[in-house]
Each structure stands twice: as C-alpha cells, then as structure tokens.
Design a protein around this motif. Sequence first.
Motif, PDB file in Angstrom:
ATOM      1  N   MET A 154       0.833  -1.178   0.000  1.00  0.00           N
ATOM      2  CA  MET A 154       0.000   0.000   0.000  1.00  0.00           C
ATOM      3  C   MET A 154       0.883   1.249   0.000  1.00  0.00           C
ATOM      4  O   MET A 154       1.953   1.270   0.595  1.00  0.00           O
ATOM      5  CB  MET A 154      -0.876   0.028   1.254  1.00  0.00           C
ATOM      6  N   VAL A 155       0.377   2.262  -0.655  1.00  0.00           N
ATOM      7  CA  VAL A 155       1.099   3.520  -0.734  1.00  0.00           C
ATOM      8  C   VAL A 155       0.731   4.370   0.475  1.00  0.00           C
ATOM      9  O   VAL A 155      -0.437   4.564   0.786  1.00  0.00           O
ATOM     10  CB  VAL A 155       0.758   4.253  -2.047  1.00  0.00           C
ATOM     11  N   ASN A 156       1.730   4.845   1.122  1.00  0.00           N
ATOM     12  CA  ASN A 156       1.540   5.674   2.292  1.00  0.00           C
ATOM     13  C   ASN A 156       1.231   7.111   1.842  1.00  0.00           C
ATOM     14  O   ASN A 156       1.830   7.627   0.898  1.00  0.00           O
ATOM     15  CB  ASN A 156       2.822   5.629   3.119  1.00  0.00           C
ATOM     16  N   PHE A 157       0.287   7.774   2.496  1.00  0.00           N
ATOM     17  CA  PHE A 157      -0.080   9.137   2.121  1.00  0.00           C
ATOM     18  C   PHE A 157       1.074  10.111   2.328  1.00  0.00           C
ATOM     19  O   PHE A 157       1.183  11.121   1.643  1.00  0.00           O
ATOM     20  CB  PHE A 157      -1.313   9.600   2.912  1.00  0.00           C
ATOM     21  N   LYS A 158       1.957   9.786   3.264  1.00  0.00           N
ATOM     22  CA  LYS A 158       3.119  10.638   3.492  1.00  0.00           C
ATOM     23  C   LYS A 158       4.041  10.627   2.267  1.00  0.00           C
ATOM     24  O   LYS A 158       4.556  11.668   1.851  1.00  0.00           O
ATOM     25  CB  LYS A 158       3.874  10.167   4.737  1.00  0.00           C
ATOM     26  N   HIS A 159       4.208   9.453   1.657  1.00  0.00           N
ATOM     27  CA  HIS A 159       5.041   9.357   0.460  1.00  0.00           C
ATOM     28  C   HIS A 159       4.425  10.098  -0.719  1.00  0.00           C
ATOM     29  O   HIS A 159       5.129  10.764  -1.490  1.00  0.00           O
ATOM     30  CB  HIS A 159       5.284   7.888   0.095  1.00  0.00           C
ATOM     31  N   ILE A 160       3.118  10.001  -0.865  1.00  0.00           N
ATOM     32  CA  ILE A 160       2.427  10.731  -1.942  1.00  0.00           C
ATOM     33  C   ILE A 160       2.576  12.230  -1.735  1.00  0.00           C
ATOM     34  O   ILE A 160       2.801  12.991  -2.678  1.00  0.00           O
ATOM     35  CB  ILE A 160       0.941  10.318  -2.004  1.00  0.00           C
ATOM     36  N   GLY A 161       2.463  12.687  -0.497  1.00  0.00           N
ATOM     37  CA  GLY A 161       2.623  14.105  -0.188  1.00  0.00           C
ATOM     38  C   GLY A 161       4.026  14.604  -0.509  1.00  0.00           C
ATOM     39  O   GLY A 161       4.207  15.696  -1.069  1.00  0.00           O
ATOM     40  N   ILE A 162       5.044  13.805  -0.173  1.00  0.00           N
ATOM     41  CA  ILE A 162       6.426  14.195  -0.455  1.00  0.00           C
ATOM     42  C   ILE A 162       6.668  14.278  -1.953  1.00  0.00           C
ATOM     43  O   ILE A 162       7.277  15.236  -2.452  1.00  0.00           O
ATOM     44  CB  ILE A 162       7.413  13.212   0.220  1.00  0.00           C
ATOM     45  N   ILE A 163       6.158  13.293  -2.704  1.00  0.00           N
ATOM     46  CA  ILE A 163       6.315  13.312  -4.159  1.00  0.00           C
ATOM     47  C   ILE A 163       5.586  14.506  -4.763  1.00  0.00           C
ATOM     48  O   ILE A 163       6.104  15.170  -5.669  1.00  0.00           O
ATOM     49  CB  ILE A 163       5.835  11.976  -4.764  1.00  0.00           C
ATOM     50  N   ALA A 164       4.405  14.827  -4.259  1.00  0.00           N
ATOM     51  CA  ALA A 164       3.659  15.977  -4.765  1.00  0.00           C
ATOM     52  C   ALA A 164       4.422  17.271  -4.512  1.00  0.00           C
ATOM     53  O   ALA A 164       4.509  18.142  -5.391  1.00  0.00           O
ATOM     54  CB  ALA A 164       2.280  16.031  -4.123  1.00  0.00           C
ATOM     55  N   ILE A 165       4.996  17.409  -3.338  1.00  0.00           N
ATOM     56  CA  ILE A 165       5.771  18.613  -3.016  1.00  0.00           C
ATOM     57  C   ILE A 165       6.982  18.725  -3.920  1.00  0.00           C
ATOM     58  O   ILE A 165       7.311  19.812  -4.421  1.00  0.00           O
ATOM     59  CB  ILE A 165       6.173  18.607  -1.529  1.00  0.00           C
ATOM     60  N   LEU A 166       7.662  17.612  -4.158  1.00  0.00           N
ATOM     61  CA  LEU A 166       8.826  17.633  -5.040  1.00  0.00           C
ATOM     62  C   LEU A 166       8.443  18.003  -6.478  1.00  0.00           C
ATOM     63  O   LEU A 166       9.158  18.763  -7.134  1.00  0.00           O
ATOM     64  CB  LEU A 166       9.537  16.283  -5.013  1.00  0.00           C
ATOM     65  N   LEU A 167       7.344  17.467  -6.968  1.00  0.00           N
ATOM     66  CA  LEU A 167       6.909  17.791  -8.333  1.00  0.00           C
ATOM     67  C   LEU A 167       6.501  19.252  -8.463  1.00  0.00           C
ATOM     68  O   LEU A 167       6.807  19.910  -9.459  1.00  0.00           O
ATOM     69  CB  LEU A 167       5.759  16.874  -8.755  1.00  0.00           C
ATOM     70  N   ILE A 168       5.829  19.776  -7.465  1.00  0.00           N
ATOM     71  CA  ILE A 168       5.441  21.192  -7.498  1.00  0.00           C
ATOM     72  C   ILE A 168       6.689  22.073  -7.438  1.00  0.00           C
ATOM     73  O   ILE A 168       6.807  23.065  -8.161  1.00  0.00           O
ATOM     74  CB  ILE A 168       4.470  21.510  -6.346  1.00  0.00           C
ATOM     75  N   GLY A 169       7.638  21.700  -6.593  1.00  0.00           N
ATOM     76  CA  GLY A 169       8.891  22.458  -6.512  1.00  0.00           C
ATOM     77  C   GLY A 169       9.650  22.428  -7.818  1.00  0.00           C
ATOM     78  O   GLY A 169      10.233  23.429  -8.244  1.00  0.00           O
TER      79      GLY A 169
END
Length: 83
Positions: free
Chosen positions: A1-16
């Motif tokens: 399962m994908v952890n929501f914390k990992h999705i959040g980190i990836i989203a922040i990196l992509l936005i940055g």
Amino acid sequence: MVNFKHIGIIAILLIGLAFSGCVGDQAADDEVDADAPTADEILAEEGVGLTDSEIEDLESDLDELEATLSELDDDENLTIEEV
C-alpha cells in the motif's frame, strides 16, 4: 500500500520542480536577438581594444601559467609541516 506521506512528499517535489524553472518551454533560450550588439561593438564604443601584441602577450602568459600548473601536477610528494 502507498503511504499518504510518500504521496505528499512526491507531490511537493513535483510542485517544486515545476516552479523552479527546470522544466517547461526551452525554446526561449534558443532565441537570439539579431539587433543585439556584439562584444566587439560594445568594446569599441567604450574605447577598449586589444592590439595583436597585447593578445600575443596574454597568450604567452597563459602558456607560461599552464606550464607552471602542469609542473605542479607532476610533483609526487607534497608535504606540509606544521609549525
């Protein structure tokens, strides 16, 4: 399962990455202004110019510096002593 914390980190990196300017339209860098003055024109306007003898002197100084640096690279043992 994908952890929501990992999705959040990836989203922040992509936005940055998107806001950093590393991705996007690269065509703007390839455009060259044909009316922009060249370096020779700018130096001529300021009264700055190099003669052939000055260029030769600079080239000889550069050759001398390169020879000195190559001699430093050839030294095998450099020791530093503490006082």
